[in-house]
Write an enzyme that holds these catalytic residues in place. Sequence first.
Site, short mmCIF file in Angstrom:
data_model
loop_
_atom_site.label_atom_id
_atom_site.label_comp_id
_atom_site.label_asym_id
_atom_site.label_seq_id
_atom_site.Cartn_x
_atom_site.Cartn_y
_atom_site.Cartn_z
N HIS A 43 4.80 7.45 9.63
CA HIS A 43 5.92 7.09 8.75
C HIS A 43 7.28 7.37 9.40
O HIS A 43 8.23 7.77 8.72
CB HIS A 43 5.79 7.78 7.39
CG HIS A 43 4.69 7.19 6.55
ND1 HIS A 43 4.56 7.41 5.20
CD2 HIS A 43 3.67 6.35 6.87
CE1 HIS A 43 3.51 6.75 4.74
NE2 HIS A 43 2.94 6.10 5.73
N GLU A 49 0.84 -1.20 0.00
CA GLU A 49 0.00 0.00 0.00
C GLU A 49 0.87 1.24 0.00
O GLU A 49 0.62 2.20 -0.72
CB GLU A 49 -0.91 0.01 1.25
CG GLU A 49 -1.96 1.12 1.23
CD GLU A 49 -1.54 2.43 1.87
OE1 GLU A 49 -2.32 3.38 1.83
OE2 GLU A 49 -0.41 2.52 2.41
N GLU A 50 1.91 1.21 0.81
CA GLU A 50 2.71 2.42 1.04
C GLU A 50 3.44 2.90 -0.22
O GLU A 50 3.72 4.09 -0.35
CB GLU A 50 3.71 2.18 2.18
CG GLU A 50 3.06 1.97 3.55
CD GLU A 50 2.36 3.22 4.09
OE1 GLU A 50 2.37 4.25 3.41
OE2 GLU A 50 1.80 3.13 5.20
N1 PHE Z 1 -1.07 5.85 2.65
C1 PHE Z 1 0.18 6.31 2.11
C2 PHE Z 1 0.23 7.81 2.10
O1 PHE Z 1 -0.76 8.46 2.25
C3 PHE Z 1 0.52 5.61 0.82
C4 PHE Z 1 0.09 6.15 -0.49
C5 PHE Z 1 1.04 6.24 -1.48
C6 PHE Z 1 -1.19 6.55 -0.80
C7 PHE Z 1 0.74 6.69 -2.73
C8 PHE Z 1 -1.52 7.01 -2.06
C9 PHE Z 1 -0.55 7.09 -3.00
O2 PHE Z 1 1.30 8.36 1.94
ZN ZN Z 2 -1.39 3.46 5.92
#
Ligand code: PHE
Ligand code: ZN
Length: 496
Positions: A455, A333-334
Amino acid sequence: MARQVVSGIRPRGGRSKALALALTCALAPGLALPAAAAAGEHHPQSTQLADRLAHQVTVAGAWRHLEALQHAADTHHDLRAAGTPGYQASARYVTGRLRQAGYRVRLQPFSFPDSAPVAETARLLTPEPRTLHPLLARYSASLPASGWTGSLAVPPQGGAAAYGCRPGDYAHGDFRGRAVLLRYGLCDVAAKLRQAAAAGASVVLLNVDQQPAGMNIRAGVRPPSAAVLPVATLPRDESEQLAADTARGPVRLALDLRGRAFTNHTFNVLADTPTGRPEHTVVVGAHLDSATEGPGVNDNGSSVAMTLETALRLAPYAKEIHNRVRFAFWGAEEEGLYGSTYYVSQLTAAERRQTALDLNFETIASPNYLRLVYHGSGAVPPGTGSVEKVLLDRFADRRLPTAPLEFDGRSDFVPFIAAGIPAGGGSSGYNQVKTPEWQKLFGGRAGAIADPCYHQRCDALGHLNRTILGQLGDALAWATGRFAVDTADVERGRLT
Ligand code: PHE
Ligand code: ZN
């Protein structure tokens, strides 16, 4: 049976639950209480399972999973990022627990474009020597390996120009061959890079603009092919100092910003209830990977733990399920929602139609918490409002105020909504700064970030807030039980 009577009532709950408990105790214990009486408009079966599940899914139950995820990070360099051993360990734990409970678990492998920083250092040379602390954006282009020395240019500060989203923002200076300092936000990083490149800049530094001022967060370029320049974020305090220096005279920098691109491999973990109609599948998902900067116990271990606990507690009620529930633990996801995007891309048209909805929770134990429920004010698939309503009703029943969270493109609901599948869920906030209005609703500290460990290395077990974890976990469990029995309201008006 007596247990079921008191099901919707947990002593650990807030005032509304204490009140409900008092009311229930006024009745003869052991009497069958119509569940609908407390739940309002729904017919009895539709909330009985939800009530029982919400009763059984507790912070204590989820905490064991959080400890396991923390352990996965502790034994793997503080990380659980996609494609790393810490992710594998996380997945092993989740998979094992699901299998023990009788789920058939499927691993869905996929690859995704990844990148890793090779060098991310910066020094101010003029007006005075100073070390800066850049983080190379994911997928960034690289400066020459021999290093880069040059001057800094900054567009006019204080207004929209500082963001560098439009060609006119570069009209009043010479950016050719220089580093340009821009503010994060207003448009995406890709747009900034395009404009900065058009103005002739060699490298982009982004003021990450967070609260606290010393915080830095790794940015990303989407899609990776849009990374036409090297780009790195700097903390707000360092950025503001640089802008002030530039207003006074020439600023020279030595930068070493280089990354390495590669294809990485990971997988989603999917577990279906053996019962329930597949043509009304309810997806309950949370991303299992952490950011590459820390253990990710709040982001998104908190939702993983509550989703897993919900799955384990749901298992004994298989016979009462009308709709198949598919628990999904997304990978990568990240890096850009790759796991959920791959999952949706692999659905046939029929399977897409047969996906009733996607529940997605994101970061639900933030210390300076918000109580946010996803809301779509723009074009969202029909049924999305009904998912939101089920969650809002649950919070209203518990006298817990909420605020809407616009579908912000930042979690795994994105590919579902894009495919016309209604989605919903909630969050306790990540790098949002608490507004005075939010502070009135939720308490905590206005002007401060919801999760100071977003993060960061410190996103560990010790900084989680149990109160909001329990409240959002309750909504997760309750909605799962509700939709496992009834998705008619969500699916009404759906094109088939
Ligand atoms: N949830 C993360 C963020 O908001 C990962 C993400 C990366 C979400 C790229 C959307 C696009 O940073
Ligand atoms: Zn997250």
